[in-house]
Design a protein around this motif. Structure first.
Motif, PDB file in Angstrom:
ATOM      1  N   VAL A   1       0.843  -1.191   0.000  1.00  9.49           N
ATOM      2  CA  VAL A   1       0.000   0.000   0.000  1.00  9.49           C
ATOM      3  C   VAL A   1       0.884   1.249   0.000  1.00  9.49           C
ATOM      4  O   VAL A   1       1.932   1.290   0.637  1.00  9.49           O
ATOM      5  N   GLY A   2       0.442   2.256  -0.712  1.00  9.31           N
ATOM      6  CA  GLY A   2       1.195   3.492  -0.840  1.00  9.31           C
ATOM      7  C   GLY A   2       2.048   3.492  -2.082  1.00  9.31           C
ATOM      8  O   GLY A   2       2.105   4.483  -2.811  1.00  9.31           O
ATOM      9  N   ALA A   3       2.677   2.369  -2.360  1.00 11.18           N
ATOM     10  CA  ALA A   3       3.546   2.290  -3.529  1.00 11.18           C
ATOM     11  C   ALA A   3       2.758   2.056  -4.813  1.00 11.18           C
ATOM     12  O   ALA A   3       3.209   2.434  -5.896  1.00 11.18           O
ATOM     13  N   LEU A   4       1.578   1.456  -4.691  1.00  5.37           N
ATOM     14  CA  LEU A   4       0.793   1.075  -5.875  1.00  5.37           C
ATOM     15  C   LEU A   4      -0.654   1.545  -5.705  1.00  5.37           C
ATOM     16  O   LEU A   4      -1.245   1.376  -4.628  1.00  5.37           O
ATOM     17  N   PRO A   5      -1.261   2.132  -6.758  1.00  5.57           N
ATOM     18  CA  PRO A   5      -2.533   2.836  -6.595  1.00  5.57           C
ATOM     19  C   PRO A   5      -3.763   1.962  -6.395  1.00  5.57           C
ATOM     20  O   PRO A   5      -4.656   2.331  -5.631  1.00  5.57           O
ATOM     21  N   VAL A   6      -3.859   0.817  -7.084  1.00  2.00           N
ATOM     22  CA  VAL A   6      -5.082   0.012  -7.000  1.00  2.00           C
ATOM     23  C   VAL A   6      -5.276  -0.528  -5.591  1.00  2.00           C
ATOM     24  O   VAL A   6      -6.346  -0.398  -4.992  1.00  2.00           O
ATOM     25  N   ARG A   7      -4.243  -1.128  -5.047  1.00  2.00           N
ATOM     26  CA  ARG A   7      -4.380  -1.701  -3.712  1.00  2.00           C
ATOM     27  C   ARG A   7      -4.476  -0.612  -2.637  1.00  2.00           C
ATOM     28  O   ARG A   7      -5.062  -0.847  -1.580  1.00  2.00           O
ATOM     29  N   THR A   8      -3.909   0.558  -2.902  1.00  2.00           N
ATOM     30  CA  THR A   8      -4.014   1.641  -1.926  1.00  2.00           C
ATOM     31  C   THR A   8      -5.463   2.095  -1.792  1.00  2.00           C
ATOM     32  O   THR A   8      -5.986   2.251  -0.676  1.00  2.00           O
ATOM     33  N   ALA A   9      -6.122   2.276  -2.914  1.00  2.00           N
ATOM     34  CA  ALA A   9      -7.543   2.653  -2.878  1.00  2.00           C
ATOM     35  C   ALA A   9      -8.381   1.557  -2.233  1.00  2.00           C
ATOM     36  O   ALA A   9      -9.298   1.831  -1.443  1.00  2.00           O
ATOM     37  N   LEU A  10      -8.080   0.303  -2.560  1.00  2.00           N
ATOM     38  CA  LEU A  10      -8.808  -0.819  -1.984  1.00  2.00           C
ATOM     39  C   LEU A  10      -8.612  -0.880  -0.477  1.00  2.00           C
ATOM     40  O   LEU A  10      -9.577  -1.101   0.278  1.00  2.00           O
ATOM     41  N   ALA A  11      -7.404  -0.670  -0.012  1.00  2.00           N
ATOM     42  CA  ALA A  11      -7.132  -0.711   1.424  1.00  2.00           C
ATOM     43  C   ALA A  11      -7.956   0.319   2.175  1.00  2.00           C
ATOM     44  O   ALA A  11      -8.514   0.037   3.242  1.00  2.00           O
ATOM     45  N   HIS A  12      -8.057   1.512   1.625  1.00  2.00           N
ATOM     46  CA  HIS A  12      -8.837   2.558   2.297  1.00  2.00           C
ATOM     47  C   HIS A  12     -10.328   2.237   2.285  1.00  2.00           C
ATOM     48  O   HIS A  12     -11.042   2.551   3.250  1.00  2.00           O
TER      49      HIS A  12
END
Length: 267
Positions: free
Chosen positions: A102-113
């Protein structure tokens, strides 16, 4: 504030897992599925890799606990992860979020939030992931941390307080907090960072311990202690990372209370 973990509680929780064989649903990284399942079996839990839409939410209501690991979140699995997190939250079943990269890559960052809206019982990650999830860092180098565990403590405290979660930060010394109290566990071995799934499988073990229904801070810390002590036992029989992986699963299956009491480094 720093509190202390009673080693006797660690031993009791391990025995409870072995006696009850909690059913742990894993929506996890495709690279680590087999290792994660074997780790759960070794510790005494029952793995179920139920990660497709429609089934995932239904199964989360049945499972003793659920792991959501963002290691390789393909489109179909992302839908299933949201279903499972929502169902676990609504049913009151414990679930663990592992915000890989998370943070380094956009798709999983949005999903995590998005997943944070369902208030994970525990969040487990490296320092860079925890800082990024809290919005005060940009993430690490893929799955690797570039920050020290202590540097993420403020981020962990914030996440814990905001989402009513236990937050565990992996590192040379692992930090676990509920937003007020902080536990530090200094067991483990560097080979855990050199095998595929060494960090990811800990999220599944954490879910198994949380399924015991005890204090969540204690359960999360106990999972970390057992896991990292097993790593120390495994390295005695290992010639390198390859043999360590096999020895580690054996160690998880055989680690006992006496060993935990003698080896635990908890502050």
């Amino acid at each position: 504030m720093t509190t202390r973990l009673d080693v006797a509680d660690v031993c009791t929780l391990l025995e409870s897992v072995r006696e009850t064989a909690p059913l742990v649903q894993c929506l996890t990284n495709t690279v680590v599925t087999n290792f994660t399942a074997n780790v759960l079996l070794a510790i005494g839990a029952t793995p179920a890799m139920t990660d497709i839409p429609t089934e995932a939410g239904i199964f989360a209501e049945i499972a003793s606990a659920t792991l959501v690991n963002l290691g390789s979140p393909r489109a179909e699995q992302r839908i299933a992860m949201i279903e499972a997190a929502r169902a676990a939250h609504q049913s009151g079943s414990p679930w663990v979020l592992d915000p890989v990269a998370v943070g380094a890559l956009p798709v999983r960052t949005a999903l995590a939030h998005e997943l944070l809206e369902y208030l994970p019982t525990a969040i487990r990650g490296n320092a860079s992931e925890i800082r990024a999830l809290a919005g005060i860092g940009v993430g690490g180098r893929g799955v690797d941390a570039v920050d020290r565990a202590e540097s993420a403590l403020d981020a962990a405290l914030h996440l814990a307080r905001t989402h009513s979660s236990i937050v565990a930060i992996s590192g040379v010394t692992d930090l676990i907090t509920d937003g007020t109290d902080v536990l530090r566990i200094s067991n483990g071995h560097r080979y855990l960072t050199l095998i595929t799934g060494g960090g990811c499988a800990l999220g599944a073990v954490t879910a198994a311990f949380l399924a015991m229904g005890k204090d969540q801070l204690t359960a999360t810390a106990a999972a970390t202690a057992v896991y990292t002590i097993a790593a120390e036992l495994a390295v005695v029989y290992a010639h390198g990372p390859g043999t360590f992986g096999v020895a580690f699963i054996d160690a998880l299956a055989t680690v006992d209370s006496a060993t935990i009491v003698s080896r635990a480094k908890i502050a």
